[in-house]
Design an enzyme around this catalytic site. Structure first.
Site, PDB file in Angstrom:
ATOM      1  N   GLN A 136       0.809  -1.215   0.000  1.00  0.00           N
ATOM      2  CA  GLN A 136       0.000   0.000   0.000  1.00  0.00           C
ATOM      3  C   GLN A 136       0.843   1.266   0.000  1.00  0.00           C
ATOM      4  O   GLN A 136       0.308   2.362  -0.213  1.00  0.00           O
ATOM      5  CB  GLN A 136      -0.929  -0.004   1.218  1.00  0.00           C
ATOM      6  CG  GLN A 136      -0.223   0.086   2.553  1.00  0.00           C
ATOM      7  CD  GLN A 136      -1.146  -0.190   3.725  1.00  0.00           C
ATOM      8  OE1 GLN A 136      -1.560  -1.329   3.931  1.00  0.00           O
ATOM      9  NE2 GLN A 136      -1.483   0.850   4.488  1.00  0.00           N
ATOM     10  N   CYS A 142      -5.038   0.012   3.746  1.00  0.00           N
ATOM     11  CA  CYS A 142      -5.079  -1.413   4.083  1.00  0.00           C
ATOM     12  C   CYS A 142      -6.459  -2.006   3.814  1.00  0.00           C
ATOM     13  O   CYS A 142      -6.584  -3.155   3.380  1.00  0.00           O
ATOM     14  CB  CYS A 142      -4.690  -1.623   5.541  1.00  0.00           C
ATOM     15  SG  CYS A 142      -5.792  -0.818   6.739  1.00  0.00           S
ATOM     16  N   HIS A 284      -5.912  -1.519  11.883  1.00  0.00           N
ATOM     17  CA  HIS A 284      -5.273  -2.020  10.663  1.00  0.00           C
ATOM     18  C   HIS A 284      -5.971  -3.314  10.261  1.00  0.00           C
ATOM     19  O   HIS A 284      -6.435  -4.070  11.125  1.00  0.00           O
ATOM     20  CB  HIS A 284      -3.794  -2.276  10.908  1.00  0.00           C
ATOM     21  CG  HIS A 284      -3.050  -2.737   9.700  1.00  0.00           C
ATOM     22  ND1 HIS A 284      -2.944  -1.990   8.549  1.00  0.00           N
ATOM     23  CD2 HIS A 284      -2.378  -3.902   9.445  1.00  0.00           C
ATOM     24  CE1 HIS A 284      -2.223  -2.641   7.660  1.00  0.00           C
ATOM     25  NE2 HIS A 284      -1.878  -3.807   8.171  1.00  0.00           N
ATOM     26  N   ASN A 304      -0.550  -9.446   4.893  1.00  0.00           N
ATOM     27  CA  ASN A 304      -0.530  -8.005   5.105  1.00  0.00           C
ATOM     28  C   ASN A 304      -0.380  -7.299   3.752  1.00  0.00           C
ATOM     29  O   ASN A 304      -0.293  -7.949   2.709  1.00  0.00           O
ATOM     30  CB  ASN A 304       0.606  -7.623   6.055  1.00  0.00           C
ATOM     31  CG  ASN A 304       0.403  -6.272   6.711  1.00  0.00           C
ATOM     32  OD1 ASN A 304      -0.577  -5.568   6.460  1.00  0.00           O
ATOM     33  ND2 ASN A 304       1.336  -5.874   7.553  1.00  0.00           N
TER      34      ASN A 304
END
Length: 337
Positions: A136, A142, A284, A304
């Site tokens: 990102q 996210c 997150h 992630n």
């Protein structure tokens, strides 16, 4: 004593047994700047980043020494955030918006009663349901990467094809549903957009600009559509059994966590277990792509969106069945297709 050397870009790191030899001198910082392609506008900024980097290196060294002594179940390491302060990291990277969970657009997950019959481990990545780790960049997007990750898995299950979906499409086009680009958003708003829009484009046709992430004019093209969505399902808040069941039976699941601690920011390997995490404050989002056990510790394997240089090739193992630590099951959901 066994010595192993590993070269990361221009940075040479020495590992002695399990304790890194990490230097905090100016030459080592210069190597860090080259390795992670850092650019500072002034000498003052360079010195500031050097000072911050030194303090973070000391944390990494101390934590890993404690891990070697058996005090932690995970290790930390140098990454692109090592020159950032805590406040800067939070403001830039942790912008997930907490879900208010209105009742108009979703279903509530109903468990099948099979909690006791779930497999010991699940790996949707190995089954071909997970695309490559995205990045990102310096942007709080996210939510977009988590939404596409969960939707890619659901679409694969329905069609048999793994299609890389466009985060930039969500960035540019879902403000009406409540998302706010680099300033934050939610997976549920993204699913709502895809449903109302009639689809989402492929990553190939609508790419994300990691070097300069920002919101632009909506350029969705129906002919480039990669997937559709009929809605989404919320899992019971804080219920890890329901989360495990959904991961086992549904596929990749979007979750939100408290990622505001040094250990998460600098995570490298092992099972992330931080009792200071707050399960009520999530900032997150991640995609749970499986679960298992490592060295006797139960974990969720999570994808992630900070690139493959972060964590374990872009992944983090979050501790499982430990009172919803870090809020892993606080706002879990998945799209329907």
């Amino acid at each position: 004593m066994e010595l192993t050397l590993k070269i990361v870009g221009c940075l040479l790191i020495a590992y002695v047994v399990k304790s890194e030899v990490l230097r905090t001198d100016s030459d080592s910082f210069a190597q860090y700047v080259i390795t992670y392609d850092k650019q500072y506008d002034t000498a003052e900024e360079y010195q500031k980043r050097f000072n911050v980097w030194q303090e973070n290196i000391k944390f990494i060294q101390r934590h890993n020494e404690e891990e070697s002594a058996g005090l932690h179940t995970y290790r930390v390491g140098i990454n692109s955030f090592t020159d950032m302060t805590r406040d800067e990291f939070k403001a830039t990277m942790l912008t997930y918006r907490s879900n208010q969970r209105t009742q108009d657009e979703h279903q509530v997950h109903i468990h099948t009663g099979s909690y006791g019959n779930l497999p010991d481990s699940v790996d949707w990545k190995a089954k071909g349901y997970v695309t490559e780790v995205g990045n990102q960049g310096q942007c709080g997007s996210c939510w977009a990467f988590t939404a596409t990750g969960a939707l890619e898995g659901a679409n694969k299950k329905k069609t048999g094809k793994l299609v890389d979906l466009s985060e930039q499409n969500l960035m540019d086009c879902s403000a009406k549903q409540g998302n706010n680009g680099c300033e934050g958003g939610m997976m549920e708003y993204s699913y709502k957009y895809v449903k109302q829009n009639g689809g989402i484009d492929t990553e190939q046709s609508y790419p994300y600009n990691v070097s300069n992430p920002q919101v632009g004019k909506c350029k969705y093209t129906e002919k480039k559509r990669g997937a559709t969505c009929t809605g989404y399902v919320d899992l019971p808040k804080g219920n890890e059994k329901a989360l495990q069941e959904a991961v086992a039976n549904i596929g990749p699941i979007g979750v939100a966590v408290d990622a505001s601690h040094y250990g998460f920011e600098m995570y490298k390997t092992g099972v992330y277990d931080d009792p200071n995490c707050n399960p009520k404050i999530v900032d997150h989002s991640l995609v749970v792509v499986g679960y298992g056990v490592e060295n006797g510790v139960e974990y969720y394997n999570c994808k992630n969106s900070w690139g493959t240089a972060w964590g374990d090739n872009g992944y983090i193992k979050m501790v499982r069945n430990k009172s919803n630590q870090c809020g892993i099951a606080t706002e879990a959901s998945y799209p329907t297709v």
